[in-house]
Motif scaffolding. Sequence first.
Motif, short mmCIF file in Angstrom:
data_model
loop_
_atom_site.label_atom_id
_atom_site.label_comp_id
_atom_site.label_asym_id
_atom_site.label_seq_id
_atom_site.Cartn_x
_atom_site.Cartn_y
_atom_site.Cartn_z
N GLN A 147 0.84 -1.21 0.00
CA GLN A 147 0.00 0.00 0.00
C GLN A 147 0.87 1.26 0.00
N ASP A 150 3.10 1.70 -3.16
CA ASP A 150 2.33 2.19 -4.32
C ASP A 150 2.02 3.68 -4.19
N THR A 151 1.77 4.13 -2.95
CA THR A 151 1.53 5.57 -2.74
C THR A 151 2.74 6.39 -3.16
N LEU A 153 5.07 5.58 -5.33
CA LEU A 153 5.20 5.55 -6.79
C LEU A 153 4.18 6.47 -7.44
N LEU A 154 2.92 6.41 -7.01
CA LEU A 154 1.88 7.27 -7.58
C LEU A 154 2.24 8.74 -7.43
N PHE A 158 3.05 10.95 -10.61
CA PHE A 158 1.83 11.54 -11.17
C PHE A 158 1.27 12.72 -10.39
N TRP A 159 2.03 13.21 -9.39
CA TRP A 159 1.51 14.34 -8.63
C TRP A 159 1.37 15.58 -9.53
N HIS A 181 1.75 14.25 0.76
CA HIS A 181 0.76 13.18 0.65
C HIS A 181 1.36 11.85 1.12
N GLY A 184 1.49 11.82 4.81
CA GLY A 184 0.13 11.61 5.32
C GLY A 184 -0.29 10.15 5.27
N ALA A 185 0.12 9.45 4.20
CA ALA A 185 -0.23 8.03 4.07
C ALA A 185 0.49 7.18 5.11
N PRO A 188 -0.75 7.07 9.84
CA PRO A 188 -1.45 6.15 10.76
C PRO A 188 -0.54 5.05 11.32
N TYR A 189 0.60 4.82 10.68
CA TYR A 189 1.47 3.71 11.08
C TYR A 189 2.70 4.17 11.85
#
Lengths: 211, 211
Positions: A147, A150-151, A153-154, A158-159, A181, A184-185, A188-189
């Motif tokens: 998860q 992939d964040t 890489l995205l 692509f930002w 971003h 931020g992802a 939570p961890y």
Amino acid sequence: MPRPATKEKILSAALKLFNEKNTQAATTNHIAAALEMSPGNLHYHFKNREAIVFALYEQMLSKSVLANAALPSSITQVHEHQIYLAKVYWAYRFFNRELLFLLSRDPKLKTRYIKENTAHKQRIRIVFEQLSANGYLDIPADHVYTQLTDTVLLCNQFWHSHLETLGIEVDEANFAGGFEHIEGAMHPYLTSKALEELAALQDKNLGKKNI
Amino acid sequence: MPRPATKEKILSAALKLFNEKNTQAATTNHIAAALEMSPGNLHYHFKNREAIVFALYEQMLSKSVLANAALPSSITQVHEHQIYLAKVYWAYRFFNRELLFLLSRDPKLKTRYIKENTAHKQRIRIVFEQLSANGYLDIPADHVYTQLTDTVLLCNQFWHSHLETLGIEVDEANFAGGFEHIEGAMHPYLTSKALEELAALQDKNLGKKNI
């Protein structure tokens, strides 16, 4: 100080034009003109525009890719590396902005890019695993690594396009929003150890601003 | 049953060719030939390929965009809408695959797309706020809404390109992985009520598979 080699001067002029306009509008003739150089001399160093784009991509990699042994292993190192990366990617922003177009135009670049991007994915995963091992992340299940990877890489790829497709004019500040971003992802961890380090970093940065 | 109007037949044939090849390789002549129609007849209905792409985009929107009052307000509704959206986006996958190229080629499409995408962003935010209000999400700070909204936009628009830039051949299953990424990003904020509903959905889906 020795004068920069002609190759370097061409790459530097091309990068400026590519960033200001785009790779289609800036021909090799434009680049040669900007350097008061004959097109023949430019073509002696680079066969065509694709060769210049390819060399600039390799230059960007040489400034941004870390060997596996040098990858960040603390939250402070990750944070500082992201600030550094945002600067490098911004300096070569034509590449990010035109990524899919450039890959579709040059099969050699596409092959090289996919190979490097796949290695990049592996490095990102290593960073998240190191952060976990060192007590900065509390990852509840293996698929969370996927998860987060992939964040990254995205956002890295692509930002810029994400902002454009909302009609937002991209500048250095909102371009760096891709890295926010990512943070931020991860949030939570993050463990209390990580949150304390981040708070200390913020204090340090705020302190610097006040000087 | 009435025969589909000529316009509909043209759009349907174009969609098939655009998905199989790409919008550049499939000319209006190819589309006319696939329908055993004269190019003149096709041009009577659509001025050029851009007009066909624009009409297919509008068709995709008519199948995927919900009025604000009809937006999902439970975790079950979100999950079912995502499964539906994955099918619609896959049916019009040329559009997602060539998004940036198509927008760069047609200023009218770009203007329309930015307007719709901005509205899309607002709708996504409404969904997350409704999920919170209905006890499915526990959002600790306002910026987390922005975080999740950006994740949806990144995945909806660039998941196809994300796979391509890793050298992965895109099929319907891994294309739908973009929606799994969205659910993963929501996961840390799901309440026990949401988790129970999701578990019940999974049981129902597994049950269906066994029939």
